[in-house]
Design a protein around this motif. Sequence first.
Motif, PDB file in Angstrom:
ATOM      1  N   CYS A   1      34.625  47.424  42.297  1.00 37.12           N
ATOM      2  CA  CYS A   1      34.850  47.124  40.879  1.00 37.12           C
ATOM      3  C   CYS A   1      36.235  47.596  40.438  1.00 37.12           C
ATOM      4  O   CYS A   1      36.869  46.978  39.577  1.00 37.12           O
TER       5      CYS A   1
ATOM      6  N   ASN B   1      38.571  44.944  41.657  1.00 36.86           N
ATOM      7  CA  ASN B   1      38.369  43.774  40.808  1.00 36.86           C
ATOM      8  C   ASN B   1      39.054  43.952  39.456  1.00 36.86           C
ATOM      9  O   ASN B   1      39.692  43.027  38.932  1.00 36.86           O
TER      10      ASN B   1
ATOM     11  N   GLN C   1      42.822  43.630  39.625  1.00 35.13           N
ATOM     12  CA  GLN C   1      43.228  42.222  39.710  1.00 35.13           C
ATOM     13  C   GLN C   1      43.111  41.529  38.360  1.00 35.13           C
ATOM     14  O   GLN C   1      44.000  40.768  37.966  1.00 35.13           O
ATOM     15  N   ARG C   2      42.028  41.798  37.642  1.00 33.81           N
ATOM     16  CA  ARG C   2      41.830  41.152  36.337  1.00 33.81           C
ATOM     17  C   ARG C   2      42.899  41.581  35.339  1.00 33.81           C
ATOM     18  O   ARG C   2      43.272  40.809  34.445  1.00 33.81           O
TER      19      ARG C   2
ATOM     20  N   VAL D   1      30.443  40.663  45.027  1.00 27.51           N
ATOM     21  CA  VAL D   1      31.814  41.091  44.698  1.00 27.51           C
ATOM     22  C   VAL D   1      32.623  41.260  45.978  1.00 27.51           C
ATOM     23  O   VAL D   1      33.784  40.835  46.061  1.00 27.51           O
TER      24      VAL D   1
ATOM     25  N   LEU E   1      36.100  39.197  46.921  1.00 22.24           N
ATOM     26  CA  LEU E   1      37.369  39.903  47.100  1.00 22.24           C
ATOM     27  C   LEU E   1      37.879  39.789  48.530  1.00 22.24           C
ATOM     28  O   LEU E   1      39.088  39.600  48.762  1.00 22.24           O
TER      29      LEU E   1
ATOM     30  N   ASN F   1      27.875  37.580  39.196  1.00 26.84           N
ATOM     31  CA  ASN F   1      28.789  37.816  40.316  1.00 26.84           C
ATOM     32  C   ASN F   1      28.476  36.920  41.501  1.00 26.84           C
ATOM     33  O   ASN F   1      29.386  36.542  42.248  1.00 26.84           O
TER      34      ASN F   1
END
Length: 397
Positions: free
Chosen positions: A256, A259, A262-263, A310, A314, A353
């Motif tokens: 997470c 993630n 990246q977001r 997830v 990724l 997800n």
Amino acid sequence: MGLSKVSNIEALVKQIKEEMLPDIDPYSFVSASAYDTAWLAMVPADPDQTCPMFKECLEWVVNNQTKEGCWGECVDAIDTLSATLACVIAIHKWSIGANNIKRGLDFVQENAEKILRKTEDHFPRWFTIIFPGMIELARKVGIQLAFPSQLNSFLLDIFHKRQLLLDTEELIGNQYYPPLLSYLEALPPSYDVSERDITMNLNADGSLFQSPAATASAFMATGNERSLSYLQTVVGRCANGVPPTFPMDEELIRLCLVNQLQRLGLANHFTHEIEEILVQIYRNYKTLEWLDKASNNIVDVGIQLHKDSVAFRLLRMHGYSISPRHFCWFLNNQEVRAQIEENQGYFTISMLNVYRATDLMFPGENEVEEARSFSRKVLEKITLKDSSLASTGLNKM
């Protein structure tokens, strides 16, 4: 972008890498739950209840009230109402923070109508149980709550819905997850929960459904030493406020984190750190490639499915060769599929997800197509039940 701004960003990135990333403690990236931290702050250190056992939790509550007067990450979210009442109750219990209490009560009384009407007729099950419980507890300890008169019928309706849940659900049943006992701290005094009900359902680690709030309530009701040990472990590991569940899957926390970087568009500043995390995740997945991941435990299923989807997304995004079976395993387990269908609200994040993971589908991957169809149908059913999720865009997939 000016050179000074670039330099500032680079300096911040360097500081984060030096202070946070060398010996990463995954829990340092988990947001604290004001609600659960407040419940640990209520635990007394002695039978006379002269002082709190977990002073650091009480200090966290006192120091983390927002400028608006509430506790929580989003001032207009319904969980903020429950969290704020719990924090007010914790502070009131130890006769400190009169200004904190006033500001908290002012927030709840002035904003309850606006927040509640946003989710009118679509309150989550957990809120229907917890919010009335916090109102009752606040009044029981002598806190004066004065809601606007136009909100009275609205509150009565919430209390009525809670009573329907209490009348129709079993304390420990298979119909809904998590069961009523997992909300022990919020159940009304009229709902008779025996000490045996509590101790017979403690996890091996002494927790009640791995919930810090429920376990704090369980310990205050029973004095169980295993529950105390669990609470001490939580506070010892999570010094800056406790999470809503403990323990948590540390690999999932790391995924997470990647993630989120990246977001936020920050991944380019942490390429080495991200690669280190993904290499280790990939090694673990290759080692466990032939193991059966299916579990009959609904919590394990939800966490595993969340993590696997997830990880799949990724790892594929970063060029790793990974088979769809690493997150599509649930499709061949009818019991798991039934659990998801029967507890759709609990599996919302997992299904979201799964759906996102299917964006990285290669031609001919039929099981990924099936996973996409299944997760989409579940998410569509959830949005029909809860219009408050419409803003997430699920209904436009």
